[in-house]
Each structure stands twice: as structure tokens, then as C-alpha cells.
Design a protein around this motif. Structure first.
Motif, mmCIF file in Angstrom:
data_model
loop_
_atom_site.group_PDB
_atom_site.id
_atom_site.type_symbol
_atom_site.label_atom_id
_atom_site.label_comp_id
_atom_site.label_asym_id
_atom_site.label_seq_id
_atom_site.Cartn_x
_atom_site.Cartn_y
_atom_site.Cartn_z
ATOM 1 N N PRO A 103 -13.052 36.965 -9.264
ATOM 2 C CA PRO A 103 -14.184 36.086 -8.929
ATOM 3 C C PRO A 103 -13.842 35.053 -7.849
ATOM 4 O O PRO A 103 -14.705 34.706 -7.036
ATOM 5 N N GLU A 104 -12.601 34.606 -7.821
ATOM 6 C CA GLU A 104 -12.213 33.620 -6.805
ATOM 7 C C GLU A 104 -12.121 34.199 -5.401
ATOM 8 O O GLU A 104 -11.909 33.464 -4.439
ATOM 9 N N ASP A 105 -12.274 35.511 -5.267
ATOM 10 C CA ASP A 105 -12.339 36.125 -3.942
ATOM 11 C C ASP A 105 -13.750 36.042 -3.358
ATOM 12 O O ASP A 105 -13.962 36.419 -2.199
ATOM 13 N N THR A 106 -14.699 35.575 -4.137
ATOM 14 C CA THR A 106 -16.069 35.443 -3.663
ATOM 15 C C THR A 106 -16.139 34.486 -2.480
ATOM 16 O O THR A 106 -15.662 33.349 -2.564
ATOM 17 N N ALA A 107 -16.689 34.958 -1.377
ATOM 18 C CA ALA A 107 -16.756 34.159 -0.150
ATOM 19 C C ALA A 107 -17.493 34.962 0.913
ATOM 20 O O ALA A 107 -17.745 36.153 0.748
ATOM 21 N N VAL A 108 -17.780 34.279 2.012
ATOM 22 C CA VAL A 108 -18.200 34.974 3.227
ATOM 23 C C VAL A 108 -16.928 35.290 4.001
ATOM 24 O O VAL A 108 -16.105 34.400 4.243
ATOM 25 N N TYR A 109 -16.778 36.548 4.357
ATOM 26 C CA TYR A 109 -15.582 37.004 5.061
ATOM 27 C C TYR A 109 -15.909 37.176 6.541
ATOM 28 O O TYR A 109 -16.895 37.822 6.904
ATOM 29 N N TYR A 110 -15.033 36.605 7.377
ATOM 30 C CA TYR A 110 -15.225 36.625 8.815
ATOM 31 C C TYR A 110 -14.087 37.371 9.499
ATOM 32 O O TYR A 110 -12.917 37.197 9.146
ATOM 33 N N CYS A 111 -14.439 38.123 10.498
ATOM 34 C CA CYS A 111 -13.473 38.789 11.364
ATOM 35 C C CYS A 111 -13.266 37.902 12.592
ATOM 36 O O CYS A 111 -14.214 37.272 13.067
ATOM 37 N N ALA A 112 -12.035 37.857 13.089
ATOM 38 C CA ALA A 112 -11.739 37.027 14.253
ATOM 39 C C ALA A 112 -10.734 37.717 15.157
ATOM 40 O O ALA A 112 -9.879 38.470 14.687
ATOM 41 N N LEU A 113 -10.844 37.424 16.450
ATOM 42 C CA LEU A 113 -9.962 38.004 17.460
ATOM 43 C C LEU A 113 -9.257 36.893 18.225
ATOM 44 O O LEU A 113 -9.901 35.935 18.668
ATOM 45 N N ALA A 148 -4.065 39.300 18.333
ATOM 46 C CA ALA A 148 -4.162 39.542 16.895
ATOM 47 C C ALA A 148 -5.619 39.626 16.484
ATOM 48 O O ALA A 148 -6.505 39.103 17.164
ATOM 49 N N MET A 149 -5.849 40.311 15.395
ATOM 50 C CA MET A 149 -7.155 40.264 14.743
ATOM 51 C C MET A 149 -6.926 39.882 13.292
ATOM 52 O O MET A 149 -5.883 40.227 12.708
ATOM 53 N N ALA A 150 -7.885 39.173 12.753
ATOM 54 C CA ALA A 150 -7.675 38.606 11.423
ATOM 55 C C ALA A 150 -8.961 38.562 10.627
ATOM 56 O O ALA A 150 -10.066 38.717 11.166
ATOM 57 N N TRP A 151 -8.784 38.352 9.345
ATOM 58 C CA TRP A 151 -9.881 38.080 8.432
ATOM 59 C C TRP A 151 -9.687 36.681 7.858
ATOM 60 O O TRP A 151 -8.575 36.316 7.446
ATOM 61 N N PHE A 152 -10.769 35.945 7.842
ATOM 62 C CA PHE A 152 -10.831 34.643 7.194
ATOM 63 C C PHE A 152 -11.944 34.700 6.155
ATOM 64 O O PHE A 152 -12.760 35.611 6.161
ATOM 65 N N ARG A 153 -11.984 33.722 5.287
ATOM 66 C CA ARG A 153 -13.084 33.643 4.330
ATOM 67 C C ARG A 153 -13.431 32.195 4.043
ATOM 68 O O ARG A 153 -12.592 31.297 4.194
ATOM 69 N N GLN A 154 -14.673 31.999 3.635
ATOM 70 C CA GLN A 154 -15.129 30.666 3.274
ATOM 71 C C GLN A 154 -15.985 30.746 2.029
ATOM 72 O O GLN A 154 -17.042 31.392 2.026
ATOM 73 N N ALA A 155 -15.505 30.115 0.987
ATOM 74 C CA ALA A 155 -16.239 30.056 -0.271
ATOM 75 C C ALA A 155 -17.160 28.839 -0.256
ATOM 76 O O ALA A 155 -16.922 27.878 0.486
ATOM 77 N N PRO A 156 -18.213 28.847 -1.070
ATOM 78 C CA PRO A 156 -19.140 27.714 -1.103
ATOM 79 C C PRO A 156 -18.421 26.406 -1.397
ATOM 80 O O PRO A 156 -17.626 26.329 -2.340
ATOM 81 N N GLY A 157 -18.669 25.409 -0.573
ATOM 82 C CA GLY A 157 -18.083 24.102 -0.792
ATOM 83 C C GLY A 157 -16.625 23.974 -0.394
ATOM 84 O O GLY A 157 -16.005 22.938 -0.630
ATOM 85 N N LYS A 158 -16.074 25.032 0.199
ATOM 86 C CA LYS A 158 -14.662 25.005 0.587
ATOM 87 C C LYS A 158 -14.516 25.248 2.079
ATOM 88 O O LYS A 158 -15.421 25.747 2.736
ATOM 89 N N GLU A 159 -13.348 24.895 2.596
ATOM 90 C CA GLU A 159 -13.073 25.139 3.997
ATOM 91 C C GLU A 159 -12.734 26.611 4.214
ATOM 92 O O GLU A 159 -12.284 27.304 3.301
ATOM 93 N N ARG A 160 -12.942 27.044 5.435
ATOM 94 C CA ARG A 160 -12.574 28.412 5.780
ATOM 95 C C ARG A 160 -11.063 28.564 5.696
ATOM 96 O O ARG A 160 -10.308 27.680 6.121
#
Length: 117
Positions: A87-97, A33-45
């Protein structure tokens, strides 16, 4: 080794759209699988979306109907089309395999998405 590189992040107004890309390179890899995750400031991924080799896609509830995950036929690129951004979608978005069920083995460096109100 596998490298994942995200791109496409940026600043967008609420209600706008962005398309994230993830380019996979390196040795031939098995893939589950491949996926997208995100992490907002002060929150868990957190998990955002995933696509499996079976063709099944998964989304977290907060993005259903707004985000779409897709990929190239050869799995070299995975995309996340994001619409009606909030605005709540604001985060760093990560790709994962994931090369096997249960664990994401490889991660990209992340791309920043900022949604202004």
C-alpha cells in the motif's frame, strides 16, 4: 523537444504486480539517464529507480528486490516492473530523462498506481 508518456498504472491488491512503461519521442536527444520518480499524496516527489547509459541501475532502498528498471536498446521505452506491491507504493509515478549529469530535464505527466490492502 522530448515527450515522455507513461502508461501501465492502475489499481492492484497488495502483493500484486504492475509494469509501467514510458515512451520517449521527439527530437533526437542525448541521454545520460532515465528514471522513475513517485509522489504520494501529501508527500514530496521521491526517486525510485534509474538506469544510466553505462548500464548501471539504481534503486531507492524501499523498492530494492521488488522493482526492476529496464529499457529498450534505443532508449525509446523505459519500464518499471513492480512486484510484491505494498500500500505504501501508492503514488503517481513519473518518468524522467536526464540529458546530462545532475538534472532531469524532461518529465512525463505521470501515471497513478494504487495498491489496496
Amino acid at each position: 523537444q522530448v515527450q515522455l508518456v507513461e502508461s501501465g498504472g492502475g489499481l492492484v491488491q497488495a502483493g500484486g504486480s504492475l509494469r509501467l512503461s514510458c515512451a520517449a519521442s521527439g527530437r533526437t536527444f542525448s541521454r545520460y539517464a532515465m528514471a522513475w520518480f513517485r509522489q504520494a499524496p501529501g508527500k514530496e516527489r521521491e526517486f525510485v529507480a534509474a538506469t544510466r547509459t553505462s548500464g548501471t541501475t539504481y534503486y531507492t532502498d524501499s523498492v530494492k528486490g521488488r522493482f526492476t528498471i529496464s529499457r529498450d536498446y534505443d532508449w525509446k521505452k523505459v519500464y518499471l516492473q513492480m512486484s510484491s506491491l505494498k500500500p505504501e507504493d501508492t503514488a503517481v509515478y513519473y518518468c524522467a530523462l536526464a540529458t546530462r549529469p545532475g538534472e532531469y530535464d524532461y518529465w512525463g505527466q505521470g501515471t497513478q498506481v494504487t495498491v489496496s490492502s
